[in-house]
Design an enzyme around this catalytic site. Structure first.
Site, short mmCIF file in Angstrom:
data_model
loop_
_atom_site.label_atom_id
_atom_site.label_comp_id
_atom_site.label_asym_id
_atom_site.label_seq_id
_atom_site.Cartn_x
_atom_site.Cartn_y
_atom_site.Cartn_z
N CYS A 73 -72.54 54.62 -3.30
CA CYS A 73 -72.05 53.56 -4.18
C CYS A 73 -73.13 53.22 -5.22
CB CYS A 73 -71.74 52.31 -3.36
SG CYS A 73 -71.26 50.91 -4.37
N CYS A 79 -75.43 44.88 -5.19
CA CYS A 79 -74.41 44.23 -4.36
C CYS A 79 -75.06 43.58 -3.13
CB CYS A 79 -73.39 45.28 -3.94
SG CYS A 79 -72.16 44.65 -2.79
N CYS A 82 -74.27 45.94 1.04
CA CYS A 82 -75.04 46.98 1.75
C CYS A 82 -76.52 46.84 1.42
CB CYS A 82 -74.58 48.37 1.32
SG CYS A 82 -72.93 48.75 1.90
N CYS A 168 -64.96 49.93 -2.97
CA CYS A 168 -66.01 49.56 -2.03
C CYS A 168 -65.95 50.58 -0.91
CB CYS A 168 -65.81 48.16 -1.46
SG CYS A 168 -66.94 47.85 -0.10
N GLN A 307 -61.94 41.65 14.97
CA GLN A 307 -63.14 42.47 14.72
C GLN A 307 -62.92 43.34 13.49
OE1 GLN A 307 -66.00 42.45 16.25
NE2 GLN A 307 -65.54 41.16 18.01
N GLU A 357 -63.27 29.53 24.96
CA GLU A 357 -63.55 29.63 23.53
C GLU A 357 -63.41 28.24 22.91
OE1 GLU A 357 -64.32 31.82 20.94
OE2 GLU A 357 -63.85 30.13 19.63
N CYS A 433 -74.87 39.91 19.20
CA CYS A 433 -74.99 40.37 17.82
C CYS A 433 -76.36 40.00 17.26
CB CYS A 433 -73.88 39.79 16.95
SG CYS A 433 -73.79 38.01 17.03
N1 SAH Z 1 -65.54 37.93 22.15
C1 SAH Z 1 -64.83 37.69 20.92
C2 SAH Z 1 -65.53 36.73 19.95
C3 SAH Z 1 -67.01 36.78 19.88
S1 SAH Z 1 -67.69 35.86 18.54
C4 SAH Z 1 -64.49 38.99 20.24
O1 SAH Z 1 -65.10 39.99 20.53
O2 SAH Z 1 -63.60 39.02 19.40
C5 SAH Z 1 -68.28 34.41 19.35
C6 SAH Z 1 -67.22 33.37 19.64
O3 SAH Z 1 -67.82 32.26 20.28
C7 SAH Z 1 -66.52 32.81 18.40
O4 SAH Z 1 -65.14 32.99 18.55
C8 SAH Z 1 -66.91 31.32 18.40
O5 SAH Z 1 -65.86 30.49 17.94
C9 SAH Z 1 -67.18 31.07 19.86
N2 SAH Z 1 -68.08 29.96 20.21
C10 SAH Z 1 -69.14 29.49 19.50
N3 SAH Z 1 -69.80 28.56 20.20
C11 SAH Z 1 -69.14 28.41 21.39
C12 SAH Z 1 -69.35 27.61 22.54
N4 SAH Z 1 -70.37 26.76 22.62
N5 SAH Z 1 -68.51 27.75 23.58
C13 SAH Z 1 -67.48 28.62 23.52
N6 SAH Z 1 -67.23 29.41 22.44
C14 SAH Z 1 -68.05 29.31 21.39
#
Ligand code: SAH
Length: 478
Positions: A73, A79, A82, A168, A307, A357, A433
């Site tokens: 790119c 940008c 990346c 992109c 995702q 969650e 992550c």
């Molecule tokens: N496992 C899922 C999301 C992971 S991202 C997947 O793979 O799709 C992390 C997630 O944690 C987000 O959805 C966010 O909203 C949530 N989160 C953030 N703080 C939190 C907390 N204290 N307790 C529970 N969930 C939480």
């Protein structure tokens, strides 16, 4: 000595920093140089000098590194997307593997980490360029450039000025077609792009999603108004211009795109950096598209979290499932479960899965997805992991054979960790992550009687500095 701003130097880049930037030294002082590749000899100019380190701008590559490649790119340097496309992909992977290893060693105190780490799982290599076209979701800002032309594309690094682009390379090919058609549509029907400074104009972003396995395509136009309108100029200089609804015209422009399933308008009237507003209106086709991760089907609407690299996600969750070592009798907790992606993956092999969650809408999606796939062995809780887990443990004495966590970048809350330790699952599978917070949390778990068995990094975001890691911890006294 301190380095002075605007001075030029020739330096050798010896290392890569946290975001993938090059690092060299001048008289023992570290200098961070964006766009420089480890192994380059480069001429740089100091742009900011601190007491112990400095930032330099890359002026010229004197001798290119063996790891330097020409990005596919030509916007890569400007940008904001990346940051390391100029680094050969295998080197990107080696750097990410090292980054994880170093964190676990230095922050986590895991001395034998080399033995525990599996080879990093890289992305599919493509003939044109490695690790491209992997994203299933694009959000292109729409603005006018300084000459007044419509610009659709990406923010330049650390700014909100939009680089107009036709392609992109991280996105699915269908976007190349969509951007072109959309630009023509805006011009043909006089639809005004958004102006961020004074919150005027109409079209803020165009969001697209593609179901990788289903081929279904979604387009959502985010507007600063109730409906998508164009301007018709009056016939004479004195007559007023008129606004007309052009939603049907948009549909006509887009309806023969291969796979198109849903076209919608999202209303966001706020002066905010948030891309999406709360309300969506479908103007053609269905409200949502579907996709699969492994055998699990998901329904995705413009507002739901999903995702962005489903192929690598499948590998990541496959690893998490492998590390969980389920045989069908287990009770499993999935903390930070989002829309239940991992929970449903685990539910295929466990007796019961419970997900927690914090975002209520995500849990609604999780329940819907569980139902759509016919899982009756999952239960979801809305709330903070550090509140729900202790509550369930203390009130109901819940038990878990395995606990899976996938927290945001800041890692797990200490109360969540201490409750996990009290519950004493056989295994804890930690999906992360951010290797630094992973390492911090792993250290606590190790001190509390767990042992790291295996670690595997999975590259979900090629050409960026991000990396995902799965870690398997096992109770020592087993
Ligand atoms: N496992 C899922 C999301 C992971 S991202 C997947 O793979 O799709 C992390 C997630 O944690 C987000 O959805 C966010 O909203 C949530 N989160 C953030 N703080 C939190 C907390 N204290 N307790 C529970 N969930 C939480």
């Amino acid at each position: 000595m301190t380095l002075e701003k605007n001075q030029e130097y020739e330096i050798t880049i010896e290392d890569m920093g946290n975001e993938g930037e090059g690092i060299g030294h001048i008289d023992g002082m570290a200098v961070f140089v964006k766009d420089a590749v480890v192994g380059d000899t480069a001429r740089i100019k100091i742009i900011k000098a601190k007491k112990n380190y400095a930032y330099g701008r890359l002026l010229e590559i004197v001798i290119p590194s063996e790891y330097r490649v020409e990005p596919i790119c030509h916007h890569a340097r400007r940008c904001g997307g990346c940051s390391i496309m100029q680094v050969e992909y295998q080197k990107q992977l080696a750097w990410k593997q090292d980054k994880v290893m170093n964190c676990l060693k230095r922050i986590g105190g895991i001395t034998n980490v080399e033995e525990l780490m599996e080879p990093i799982i890289g992305m599919k290599l493509r003939a044109e360029f490695p690790a491209i076209r992997y994203r299933n979701k694009a959000q292109f800002p729409v603005r006018r450039d300084k000459d007044g032309n419509v610009a659709i594309g990406f923010y330049a690094g650390r700014t909100h000025s939009v680089i107009d682009t036709d392609v992109c390379y991280l996105q699915d090919e269908v976007n190349d077609d969509i951007i072109k058609r959309f630009r023509k549509f805006l011009v043909d029907y006089n639809v005004e792009p958004y102006n961020e400074e004074n919150n005027t104009g109409l079209v803020r972003h165009i969001l697209t999603r593609v179901g990788r396995k289903t081929g279904e395509v979604m387009i959502c136009v985010i507007i600063n108004g109730k409906e998508l309108t164009g301007v018709i100029q009056g016939d004479s200089p004195n007559s007023k211009s008129k606004y007309v609804n052009v939603e049907q015209e948009l549909v006509e422009c887009m309806e023969d795109i291969p796979g198109i399933t849903s076209i919608s308008v999202n209303v966001n009237l706020e002066k905010t950096n948030r891309i999406l507003g709360d309300t969506c209106r479908t103007i053609w086709g269905k409200d949502s598209i579907t996709d699969y991760i492994g055998n699990v089907k998901y329904q995705i609407n413009p507002l739901s979290f999903y995702q962005v690299n489903p192929e690598q996600t499948e590998k990541l969750y496959g690893k998490a499932l492998e590390y969980a070592e389920l045989n069908g009798d287990e009770t499993v907790w999935d903390l930070y479960c989002g829309i239940g992606t991992i929970s449903l993956f685990l539910a295929q092999k466990a007796k019961k899965v419970m997900g927690v969650e914090i975002v209520p809408e995500a849990i609604e999606d999780a329940r819907k997805n569980a139902e759509m796939n016919g899982f009756d062995n999952v239960e979801f809780f809305v709330g903070k992991a550090e509140v729900v887990l202790p509550e369930q443990y203390e009130k109901h004495g819940v038990y878990a054979d395995v606990i899976v966590v996938d927290p945001p970048r800041k890692g797990c809350d200490e109360v969540a960790i201490s409750t996990m330790v009290k519950i004493q699952p056989k295994r804890i599978v930690y999906v992360s992550c951010d290797p630094a917070t992973l390492a911090r949390d792993v250290k606590m778990l190790v001190a509390a009687g767990y042992e790291v068995k295996k670690v595997c990094a999975v590259d979900q975001f090629g050409h960026s500095g991000h990396i995902e890691v799965v870690t398997c911890l096992q109770r020592v006294d087993m």
